[in-house]
Structure formats: C-alpha cells, structure tokens
Design a protein around this motif. Sequence first.
Motif, PDB file in Angstrom:
ATOM      1  N   VAL A 255      26.084  34.843  57.092  1.00 18.98           N
ATOM      2  CA  VAL A 255      25.246  34.826  55.882  1.00 18.98           C
ATOM      3  C   VAL A 255      24.392  36.090  55.818  1.00 18.98           C
ATOM      4  CG1 VAL A 255      23.349  33.656  54.700  1.00 18.98           C
ATOM      5  CG2 VAL A 255      25.215  32.318  55.721  1.00 18.98           C
ATOM      6  N   LEU A 256      23.765  36.444  56.923  1.00 18.27           N
ATOM      7  CA  LEU A 256      22.905  37.632  56.958  1.00 18.27           C
ATOM      8  C   LEU A 256      23.677  38.888  56.589  1.00 18.27           C
ATOM      9  CD1 LEU A 256      20.327  39.233  57.752  1.00 18.27           C
ATOM     10  CD2 LEU A 256      21.230  39.267  60.097  1.00 18.27           C
ATOM     11  N   TYR A 257      24.758  39.140  57.308  1.00 21.39           N
ATOM     12  CA  TYR A 257      25.473  40.404  57.119  1.00 21.39           C
ATOM     13  C   TYR A 257      26.182  40.476  55.767  1.00 21.39           C
ATOM     14  CZ  TYR A 257      24.697  41.832  61.962  1.00 21.39           C
ATOM     15  OH  TYR A 257      24.127  42.228  63.141  1.00 21.39           O
ATOM     16  N   ARG A 258      26.717  39.358  55.291  1.00 19.15           N
ATOM     17  CA  ARG A 258      27.410  39.403  53.995  1.00 19.15           C
ATOM     18  C   ARG A 258      26.410  39.579  52.850  1.00 19.15           C
ATOM     19  NH1 ARG A 258      31.811  41.495  53.946  1.00 19.15           N
ATOM     20  NH2 ARG A 258      30.929  42.327  55.866  1.00 19.15           N
ATOM     21  N   LEU A 259      25.235  38.940  52.938  1.00 19.09           N
ATOM     22  CA  LEU A 259      24.221  39.133  51.898  1.00 19.09           C
ATOM     23  C   LEU A 259      23.709  40.568  51.914  1.00 19.09           C
ATOM     24  CD1 LEU A 259      22.105  35.836  51.952  1.00 19.09           C
ATOM     25  CD2 LEU A 259      23.699  36.616  50.189  1.00 19.09           C
TER      26      LEU A 259
END
Length: 403
Positions: A255-259
Amino acid sequence: MSAIVDRDLRERAARLTVAFDGDAWILGRPDLGVFVAVPEPGAVFVTTLQEGGSAAEAARRASEVAGEEVDGADFLEGLTGAGLLDPPAPPEERAPSGWIEGLSQDTAARFFGRTGWACYAAAAVFVVTVLVFAPELRPSWKDAWFLPSAALSMLTYLLVDIAFSALHEAWHWVAGRALGVPATFRVSYRGLYIVFETDLTQIVNVPRRRRYGAYLAGMAIDVVVVATALGLRLLDRAGMLTLPETLSGLLGAVVLYRLVGIAWQWAAVPMRSDGYAVLANALRCHNLYRVTWLTAKARLFRLPPAEAAELASAGERDRRVARWFALLYVAGVVVMAGMFVLVALPLLLALAQWGLVRLSAGAIGSTAFWEALAVTAYVATQLALPPLLALRERRLRRSGRLL
C-alpha cells in the motif's frame, strides 16, 4: 532524371503516416519511431506525393492551401533532417513474447471498456474511503520495515516491486493493444536495477480523446493492487480473515509503495511521467516538455543559436502553454521533495541507524555484520548516487560529450 527523383521521393513518402491531431497534422515513420507535427500544407504536400504527384505538384497544392508560396525544397530538407525520409529500419531481431503478444485486441479491449473503467473507479473510491475512515490502515514510512531484519524487508520488497512494476508497464501495453497500437513491451536494466518499458510512440496516430486510457492504465492497475491489499488488511482487522503477521506487514508495504508510486506519477511532471502524458494530451501539445524547458531557460539565460531556432520553430500552442506550464514543473518538484522528506528520508535514516548499530555490535564476518554492511551500502548508494550522476552529466555537457 526528374522522373527518377520523383519516383524515389514518392517511395520515401509512401513510408510516412499522416494523421490529423486537432490543430496540427502528424507525419510519422512508425518503423523509426519518428513523428513530427506540421501545419496542413505540409500534410497536403506529403499526401500529394503519396497519391503519385510530383514534387512540383505537391508544392503547388501546398501553396494553394497555405495561401502563399511554399518552398518545396526547404520542406523536403526539413523532412530529411527529421529522419522521416530515411531508408526503412532493419527488422528488429527479438524473441517473440508469446505470453503477452498473443493477447488479441478484442480481449485487451475488455479491460478498458465501460465495465473495466467502472471497476478501476470503484477501486479508487474504495481506497479513498478506507484511508479516510480507517486511519489505522493509512501507510507511513514505517510500513516499509515489515520484517525484523531491515535487509530482508528491503530484499523481499525489491522482488515484489519488480513484479508490480512489470504489471504497471504491461497494463500500458494492454491498453495500447486495446487501441490497436503496435506497442512494444521490453525488459531492460539501468545500472543494477531491472526496469520495464512500454513504447507507445505510435499512439500519436490515435485521436487524442482515445489516448487517455493508455496513459492512465498503469495507475489504474496500481489502484486495483492497492485496493486489494487494503481490502485484505481490512478483512483481517475485522476478524473476517486471518492473515499471518508477516503477510499483513507485506501488504502494508505494498500500500505504501504503490500509493507513493501513484503520487509520483502526478508529481514527476518534469520527468515526463504518466501524469505529464495526460496533461500534455489534454492541452493538445506535441512537445510540451522540451518547449517548456527551452522557454524557462530563455527567461533565465541567453539560448544558444541552435536552441533559440528550435524554440522559434516550435508550434504556437506549445509555446503559448509553456509560458505557464513551468509552474506545474515547480509544483511537481516541491511535491517530489516533500515525498522524499516525509517518506524516503526517514526510511533511509532509520535503515542507516539500524545498520550502524548492527555494525558496531556484530562480530566482523558474522551474518549480522554482513547484513548490516549491505543495508548501510544500500543507503549510502541511494543518497549519494543521484548527485554524483548529476555532476557527471554536467561535466559531460560542458565537454560536449552529452547533448
């Protein structure tokens, strides 16, 4: 002799594609990946040659459309300089990627019809809803460290990120396939990193209103990935699904890296990101990146004669938009700097601190020592490589070895 010259010229002109693009015409050589925007008289000149007319007749018809005399020799010189009249490119020798190139246009189009975009929109709404009403699931830089070992966290997500990066670029390819654009999907490398590239150059032959799907496709599939990860974590928190702690942590990192990746696509306008492609298309510009750069440079410095001539020959709309588009460049730089300060820098500093502590406490040659050394080297490379590369490029430009 003139007949021979005209026949050769017609053969070369036959390789060109001619497409109308709102306020200009695009002359292209798909085999070379070269496309140039010209006014209507230029398109008339080329189509006359393609219909069997001579160079003199092409110049006459172009002059009628322009309302003034067109210098056919000068126009042909410009086409030659742009590479549009070059011989055919030799066929590229590469192994067919049957696993992706076997996808039919009809199948690809199903992912980008009304149902497909409804699903992407629903995923985006779900992501925003969860992030607003479930603050415990909002990502922070700490989510990148989802294993007890920083080195294992870094290595594990590096492998996961390769897969998601491939999916992002492959989705651009699928969107191009849906449009009937002969896009190219490649696996390459930059330094020590594996990169995936999708060449959608020939999309300029497609009407602008139909290009958005191809430009937004990568972010669309990224949103689906984020929605899936958040959905699984939400079910886990609600007790409807039991996830191993490690898997839940990995999903948090996803979630962190894709956002961050999605935000980067809109912030990195100065780097010709997907967001830049959407904006340039909406503004009906052809070479906005280069024209904006030259416009900003001209305001600060005196342009060399070659660059001044390039700016003067750019399309009127590109030059008009470039006068204010530089503000978006500045805004993008500010957002990218903020992302670095809020996410990347805290993570790198935490990794560095962890590595130094382990280095000082671990015996030389032990597993803990080498693990900490690897993390420290990684952090040092991430912080030092960009400015070193920038200095190297600056030296190369001054020496004339980099254009």
